[in-house]
Scaffold this motif. Structure first.
Motif, PDB file in Angstrom:
ATOM      1  N   ASP A  18       0.850  -1.180   0.000  1.00 55.82           N
ATOM      2  CA  ASP A  18       0.000   0.000   0.000  1.00 55.82           C
ATOM      3  C   ASP A  18       0.892   1.239   0.000  1.00 55.82           C
ATOM      4  O   ASP A  18       1.424   1.631   1.041  1.00 55.82           O
ATOM      5  CB  ASP A  18      -0.915  -0.008   1.229  1.00 55.82           C
ATOM      6  CG  ASP A  18      -1.901   1.149   1.199  1.00 55.82           C
ATOM      7  OD1 ASP A  18      -2.193   1.639   0.093  1.00 55.82           O
ATOM      8  OD2 ASP A  18      -2.373   1.550   2.275  1.00 55.82           O
ATOM      9  N   ILE A  19       1.085   1.815  -1.181  1.00 54.78           N
ATOM     10  CA  ILE A  19       1.926   3.002  -1.314  1.00 54.78           C
ATOM     11  C   ILE A  19       1.054   4.137  -1.811  1.00 54.78           C
ATOM     12  O   ILE A  19       0.407   4.029  -2.854  1.00 54.78           O
ATOM     13  CB  ILE A  19       3.083   2.756  -2.303  1.00 54.78           C
ATOM     14  CG1 ILE A  19       3.982   1.648  -1.798  1.00 54.78           C
ATOM     15  CG2 ILE A  19       3.879   4.028  -2.505  1.00 54.78           C
ATOM     16  CD1 ILE A  19       5.069   1.265  -2.754  1.00 54.78           C
ATOM     17  N   ARG A  20       1.057   5.219  -1.067  1.00 52.26           N
ATOM     18  CA  ARG A  20       0.304   6.406  -1.467  1.00 52.26           C
ATOM     19  C   ARG A  20       1.258   7.597  -1.459  1.00 52.26           C
ATOM     20  O   ARG A  20       1.860   7.896  -0.434  1.00 52.26           O
ATOM     21  CB  ARG A  20      -0.850   6.668  -0.523  1.00 52.26           C
ATOM     22  CG  ARG A  20      -1.890   5.596  -0.594  1.00 52.26           C
ATOM     23  CD  ARG A  20      -3.069   5.946   0.257  1.00 52.26           C
ATOM     24  NE  ARG A  20      -4.015   4.826   0.229  1.00 52.26           N
ATOM     25  CZ  ARG A  20      -5.144   4.838   0.858  1.00 52.26           C
ATOM     26  NH1 ARG A  20      -5.499   5.868   1.580  1.00 52.26           N
ATOM     27  NH2 ARG A  20      -5.948   3.799   0.781  1.00 52.26           N
ATOM     28  N   ALA A  25       4.606  14.941  -4.672  1.00 56.95           N
ATOM     29  CA  ALA A  25       5.674  13.998  -5.006  1.00 56.95           C
ATOM     30  C   ALA A  25       5.745  13.751  -6.507  1.00 56.95           C
ATOM     31  O   ALA A  25       6.795  13.367  -7.022  1.00 56.95           O
ATOM     32  CB  ALA A  25       5.467  12.684  -4.267  1.00 56.95           C
ATOM     33  N   LEU A  26       4.663  13.967  -7.220  1.00 62.54           N
ATOM     34  CA  LEU A  26       4.665  13.862  -8.676  1.00 62.54           C
ATOM     35  C   LEU A  26       4.711  15.231  -9.339  1.00 62.54           C
ATOM     36  O   LEU A  26       5.304  15.391 -10.407  1.00 62.54           O
ATOM     37  CB  LEU A  26       3.432  13.096  -9.148  1.00 62.54           C
ATOM     38  CG  LEU A  26       3.367  11.638  -8.734  1.00 62.54           C
ATOM     39  CD1 LEU A  26       2.043  11.028  -9.149  1.00 62.54           C
ATOM     40  CD2 LEU A  26       4.519  10.863  -9.321  1.00 62.54           C
ATOM     41  N   ALA A  27       4.094  16.225  -8.712  1.00 66.21           N
ATOM     42  CA  ALA A  27       4.010  17.555  -9.324  1.00 66.21           C
ATOM     43  C   ALA A  27       5.358  18.273  -9.332  1.00 66.21           C
ATOM     44  O   ALA A  27       5.712  18.915 -10.328  1.00 66.21           O
ATOM     45  CB  ALA A  27       2.966  18.399  -8.599  1.00 66.21           C
ATOM     46  N   ALA A  32       9.836  20.761 -12.223  1.00 71.86           N
ATOM     47  CA  ALA A  32      11.277  20.970 -12.396  1.00 71.86           C
ATOM     48  C   ALA A  32      11.718  20.572 -13.800  1.00 71.86           C
ATOM     49  O   ALA A  32      12.520  21.265 -14.432  1.00 71.86           O
ATOM     50  CB  ALA A  32      12.056  20.178 -11.348  1.00 71.86           C
ATOM     51  N   PHE A  33      11.203  19.464 -14.313  1.00 76.25           N
ATOM     52  CA  PHE A  33      11.559  19.024 -15.658  1.00 76.25           C
ATOM     53  C   PHE A  33      11.123  20.039 -16.711  1.00 76.25           C
ATOM     54  O   PHE A  33      11.896  20.394 -17.600  1.00 76.25           O
ATOM     55  CB  PHE A  33      10.925  17.661 -15.957  1.00 76.25           C
ATOM     56  CG  PHE A  33      11.144  17.198 -17.362  1.00 76.25           C
ATOM     57  CD1 PHE A  33      12.361  16.679 -17.748  1.00 76.25           C
ATOM     58  CD2 PHE A  33      10.127  17.287 -18.302  1.00 76.25           C
ATOM     59  CE1 PHE A  33      12.571  16.254 -19.049  1.00 76.25           C
ATOM     60  CE2 PHE A  33      10.332  16.868 -19.596  1.00 76.25           C
ATOM     61  CZ  PHE A  33      11.550  16.352 -19.970  1.00 76.25           C
ATOM     62  N   VAL A  34       9.893  20.526 -16.598  1.00 75.15           N
ATOM     63  CA  VAL A  34       9.380  21.491 -17.564  1.00 75.15           C
ATOM     64  C   VAL A  34      10.172  22.795 -17.482  1.00 75.15           C
ATOM     65  O   VAL A  34      10.517  23.388 -18.505  1.00 75.15           O
ATOM     66  CB  VAL A  34       7.870  21.732 -17.348  1.00 75.15           C
ATOM     67  CG1 VAL A  34       7.359  22.899 -18.158  1.00 75.15           C
ATOM     68  CG2 VAL A  34       7.101  20.470 -17.699  1.00 75.15           C
ATOM     69  N   THR A  35      10.491  23.237 -16.271  1.00 78.53           N
ATOM     70  CA  THR A  35      11.257  24.472 -16.094  1.00 78.53           C
ATOM     71  C   THR A  35      12.640  24.348 -16.724  1.00 78.53           C
ATOM     72  O   THR A  35      13.084  25.241 -17.449  1.00 78.53           O
ATOM     73  CB  THR A  35      11.386  24.803 -14.600  1.00 78.53           C
ATOM     74  OG1 THR A  35      10.083  24.913 -14.039  1.00 78.53           O
ATOM     75  CG2 THR A  35      12.143  26.089 -14.390  1.00 78.53           C
TER      76      THR A  35
END
Length: 68
Positions: A18-20, A25-27, A32-35
């Motif tokens: 059960d990982i939430r 954590a995704l945003a 950062a990648f888009v920037t």
């Protein structure tokens, strides 16, 4: 003083994971990648960059697609 533990609304089944992840954590990595991608594609900051014209043309096309 003992601390209270949070109980799960649904008990986990044996053998399952059960990982939430929180929303950030995704945003944050995506932001950062888009920037960084936009910083790389900005031709105004690439004064000293000399390279293959095909690569430069490719980056210009990607920038045009992103800015639409």
């Amino acid at each position: 003083m003992s601390a209270r533990t949070r109980t799960r609304p649904h008990p986990a089944t044996p053998g399952s994971v059960d990982i939430r992840l929180p929303w950030w954590a995704l945003a944050l990595p995506a932001l950062a990648f888009v920037t960084l991608l936009l910083l790389i594609l900005n031709p105004a900051d690439a004064h000293a960059a000399t390279g293959d014209p095909a690569v430069t043309h490719l980056f210009e096309r990607v920038q045009q697609i992103v800015t639409r």
